[in-house]
Design a protein around this motif. Structure first.
Motif, PDB file in Angstrom:
ATOM      1  N   GLU A   1       9.297  79.334  71.177  1.00 15.57           N
ATOM      2  CA  GLU A   1      10.852  79.002  72.050  1.00 15.57           C
ATOM      3  C   GLU A   1      11.238  79.895  72.825  1.00 15.57           C
ATOM      4  O   GLU A   1      10.300  80.948  73.371  1.00 15.57           O
ATOM      5  CB  GLU A   1      11.429  80.439  70.643  1.00 15.57           C
ATOM      6  CG  GLU A   1      13.701  79.520  70.925  1.00 15.57           C
ATOM      7  CD  GLU A   1      13.782  80.763  70.075  1.00 15.57           C
ATOM      8  OE1 GLU A   1      13.650  80.876  69.314  1.00 15.57           O
ATOM      9  OE2 GLU A   1      15.232  81.282  69.913  1.00 15.57           O
ATOM     10  N   GLU A   3      12.081  81.841  76.256  1.00 16.79           N
ATOM     11  CA  GLU A   3      12.303  83.499  76.540  1.00 16.79           C
ATOM     12  C   GLU A   3      12.999  83.868  77.513  1.00 16.79           C
ATOM     13  O   GLU A   3      12.157  83.014  78.628  1.00 16.79           O
ATOM     14  CB  GLU A   3      11.271  84.375  76.078  1.00 16.79           C
ATOM     15  CG  GLU A   3      10.993  83.930  74.794  1.00 16.79           C
ATOM     16  CD  GLU A   3      10.027  85.323  74.651  1.00 16.79           C
ATOM     17  OE1 GLU A   3       9.501  85.757  73.515  1.00 16.79           O
ATOM     18  OE2 GLU A   3       9.059  85.447  75.361  1.00 16.79           O
ATOM     19  N   THR A   5      13.009  86.109  80.979  1.00 15.04           N
ATOM     20  CA  THR A   5      11.068  87.123  81.118  1.00 15.04           C
ATOM     21  C   THR A   5      12.210  88.229  82.222  1.00 15.04           C
ATOM     22  O   THR A   5      12.729  87.808  83.020  1.00 15.04           O
ATOM     23  CB  THR A   5      10.334  86.440  81.326  1.00 15.04           C
ATOM     24  OG1 THR A   5      10.181  85.380  82.682  1.00 15.04           O
ATOM     25  CG2 THR A   5       9.186  85.637  79.970  1.00 15.04           C
ATOM     26  N   HIS A 105      21.203  85.211  75.575  1.00 20.06           N
ATOM     27  CA  HIS A 105      19.487  85.372  75.705  1.00 20.06           C
ATOM     28  C   HIS A 105      19.108  86.599  76.175  1.00 20.06           C
ATOM     29  O   HIS A 105      19.084  86.322  77.698  1.00 20.06           O
ATOM     30  CB  HIS A 105      18.329  84.014  75.688  1.00 20.06           C
ATOM     31  CG  HIS A 105      19.418  83.126  74.695  1.00 20.06           C
ATOM     32  ND1 HIS A 105      18.119  83.022  73.114  1.00 20.06           N
ATOM     33  CD2 HIS A 105      20.108  82.047  74.411  1.00 20.06           C
ATOM     34  CE1 HIS A 105      19.126  81.892  72.350  1.00 20.06           C
ATOM     35  NE2 HIS A 105      19.667  81.362  73.422  1.00 20.06           N
ATOM     36  N   GLY A 107      16.343  89.354  77.956  1.00 24.91           N
ATOM     37  CA  GLY A 107      14.833  89.581  78.403  1.00 24.91           C
ATOM     38  C   GLY A 107      14.285  91.115  77.830  1.00 24.91           C
ATOM     39  O   GLY A 107      15.882  91.354  76.971  1.00 24.91           O
ATOM     40  N   ASP A 108      14.404  91.140  77.975  1.00 23.90           N
ATOM     41  CA  ASP A 108      13.284  93.389  77.506  1.00 23.90           C
ATOM     42  C   ASP A 108      13.541  94.036  78.352  1.00 23.90           C
ATOM     43  O   ASP A 108      13.362  94.931  77.742  1.00 23.90           O
ATOM     44  CB  ASP A 108      11.448  92.888  76.800  1.00 23.90           C
ATOM     45  CG  ASP A 108      11.266  92.190  75.228  1.00 23.90           C
ATOM     46  OD1 ASP A 108      10.287  91.809  75.406  1.00 23.90           O
ATOM     47  OD2 ASP A 108      11.797  92.184  74.832  1.00 23.90           O
TER      48      ASP A 108
ATOM     49  N   VAL B  44      18.431  90.660  70.730  1.00 20.90           N
ATOM     50  CA  VAL B  44      19.188  89.242  70.245  1.00 20.90           C
ATOM     51  C   VAL B  44      19.570  88.996  69.210  1.00 20.90           C
ATOM     52  O   VAL B  44      20.232  89.325  68.562  1.00 20.90           O
ATOM     53  CB  VAL B  44      17.092  89.682  68.869  1.00 20.90           C
ATOM     54  CG1 VAL B  44      17.267  88.206  68.159  1.00 20.90           C
ATOM     55  CG2 VAL B  44      16.370  90.038  69.150  1.00 20.90           C
TER      56      VAL B  44
END
Lengths: 115, 115
Positions: A1, A3, A5, A105, A107-108, B44
């Motif tokens: 899926e 992502e 980044t 959505h 990112g980290d 998420v």
């Protein structure tokens, strides 16, 4: 899926220095966002961006902050002269459309530490 | 208090039990979303409920929305250790129908599911 980044994952910078946080949104998404989360606090909206211009920004997003989509894939957040209170996690997000009925959505994040 | 306040702030349960988290907000909304954040990761998207909906299901998740009380709840049934995370509600701002996707997050509920 696909992502979102973000790079770098951790950035340590001296107070007063400029810092650029980078994000690659999901490729078919058109709306882009930056949020930040100071340790132990809420996730806070900074700015939304569409069609190469800012759609909306918060009070936090003052003249020290700027955003750019320099090359059609990257989306950057620049802080011109960092302050101690800029230390936080910075999250980039994207969505296919800018309506509020679209999931975003994330990112980290980039952990920004100002010394 | 601010837009999007969750309670409890922390919830500790055993695997197999149900977990219920609540969110209250102040202004009128178009939609309310729930997000999960694992430690050190980004948010998420879990589920979105529109202002004209009262309940929505997705797998083991059930979300309710009561616009008259300006509150929402997230129920996770038959919890698993992997559900351990922070859970946030996020609201948009129903500013006369114009919304560029800005989300306002609550403080979050830290859920710990013990195996």
């Amino acid at each position: 899926e696909p992502e979102v980044t973000q790079t770098p994952s951790h950035q340590v910078t001296q107070m007063g220095q400029e810092v650029i946080l980078r994000c690659v949104p999901i490729s078919n998404h058109l709306y882009f966002y930056w949020y930040r989360q100071i340790l132990g606090q809420k996730v806070e909206f900074l700015v939304s961006f569409y069609n190469n211009e800012i759609s909306e920004k918060s009070e936090i997003f003052d003249d020290q902050f700027s955003v750019e989509r320099p090359d059609g894939s990257n989306f950057t957040l620049k802080i011109r002269s960092t302050k101690l209170e800029d230390s936080a996690m910075y999250f980039c997000a994207s969505s296919r459309r800018g309506r509020s009925n679209q999931p975003q959505h994330f990112g980290d994040g980039t952990r920004l530490s100002i010394l | 208090s601010q837009q999007g306040e969750e309670d409890p702030q922390a919830l500790s349960i055993q695997e197999g039990e149900n977990a219920t988290m609540n969110c209250s907000y102040k202004t009128s909304i178009n939609n309310l979303q729930w997000y999960r954040q694992n430690s050190g990761r980004g948010l998420v998207h879990l589920i979105l409920i529109r202002s004209n909906e009262r309940e929505k299901h997705s797998g083991r998740l059930r979300v309710t929305l009561d616009t008259s009380k300006k509150s929402s709840s997230l129920l996770i049934t038959a919890s698993r250790a992997a559900d351990t995370a922070s859970y946030f509600c996020a609201t948009d701002a129903n500013a006369g129908g114009t919304s560029y996707g800005k989300l306002t997050f609550g403080q979050g509920t830290i859920l710990t599911v013990h195996p």
